[in-house]
Scaffold this active site. Sequence first.
Site, PDB file in Angstrom:
ATOM      1  N   LYS A 163      -6.035   4.687   8.526  1.00 15.86           N
ATOM      2  CA  LYS A 163      -5.054   5.280   7.834  1.00 15.86           C
ATOM      3  C   LYS A 163      -5.631   6.804   8.172  1.00 15.86           C
ATOM      4  O   LYS A 163      -4.751   7.729   8.264  1.00 15.86           O
ATOM      5  CB  LYS A 163      -4.916   5.161   6.519  1.00 15.86           C
ATOM      6  CG  LYS A 163      -3.974   3.913   6.418  1.00 15.86           C
ATOM      7  CD  LYS A 163      -3.582   3.137   5.309  1.00 15.86           C
ATOM      8  CE  LYS A 163      -2.723   2.058   5.153  1.00 15.86           C
ATOM      9  NZ  LYS A 163      -2.075   1.707   4.074  1.00 15.86           N
ATOM     10  N   SER A 211       1.000  -1.157   0.090  1.00 19.84           N
ATOM     11  CA  SER A 211      -0.001   0.064  -0.115  1.00 19.84           C
ATOM     12  C   SER A 211       0.821   1.339   0.006  1.00 19.84           C
ATOM     13  O   SER A 211       0.095   2.499  -0.128  1.00 19.84           O
ATOM     14  CB  SER A 211      -0.936   0.166   1.146  1.00 19.84           C
ATOM     15  OG  SER A 211      -0.289   0.040   2.397  1.00 19.84           O
TER      16      SER A 211
END
Length: 347
Positions: free
Chosen positions: A284, A239
């Site tokens: 996140k 990611s």
Amino acid sequence: MNSGSSKQIRKKILSGLLVICIIAFFIPTPYYLFQPGSVEELQSKVTVEDGEKTAAGHLYLTTVMSLKASNIYYLTYGLVAPHTDLRKVKEVRGDLTDEEYSKMLEHMMISSQQNALAAGLQAAGEDVEIIPAGIFVSSIHESSDAKGRMKVGDIIWQVDGTPVKKSDDFLHYLANKEIGDTVELTFTRDGIEQTEKIELISLKNGVNKAGVGIVPEDQVKLHASRNVEINAKDIGGPSAGLMFSLEIYNQATTGDLTKGYEIAGTGTIDMDGNVGQIGGIREKITAVHKAGIDIFFCPKDIHANDSNEKDVLDEAQKQGYSVTIVPVKTLQEAIDYLRDLPPKETT
């Protein structure tokens, strides 16, 4: 009942409860806990040969902290802790063992760095030669004859003595094979060469009608116009690809892409600079908010099942986060957005 008997009963009950608590500590649960992780500055982790490290702002990757709920107490904590997501083990890693899951994360991070290097340098107008280097075994079907004989992480480079450098070579060789045929696979495991004779099985959803019963991924090597070093330490998964490629581009080109802003992001990247969906987007954006970041790049929702863009905007609205969220589908979109920004005003 006398007081002595009552004390003995209470003592037995307490002892029994203590035993139950101790036993419960060792009973695993089928869940992972996911929480906001770290926001890590990239200029110190990425070094482009002869590149510039004079940015006024910073680019950051974002992580999610994952913890296996190894007992009922961790699970209980996960149910009440803020910004915590519970996911079943099978949802996170499928049928992979702990060892196989670790190998997959390592492979995904290495591939992510290679993709970022290629995408970042190519966006900067530099040449990158992509050299096929074998087939990474990312999964083995339960019904495969290779199950128990090969492992996730093996690198196949030969079939019946014929070199196969990429997945297409592998599938092309097997195209005319029949169910029940046997092929000899030559592969490396932890750098050691091995061979196995594998009987082919029926592939219901595959390109070919018969196959080994594995999920192959291309392993590559890169030759670039200049060296790029990425020190990701224990960060796993793919990611960080978008942000690695942005940092590589920023160092490889003149000017300062950051313009004084603190810029975080997430998203996979391929060698052509396309940005892909990731997991843990809600965690996140919470980490990004806590870190005081100005701008957050996320993958744009393109396909019907994509949800990163929707989820991150929803979470930011619900929590009242003031981060500027920028969904992108390519590296070039992120570059163009930053190039069009005015320099950050200083106070």
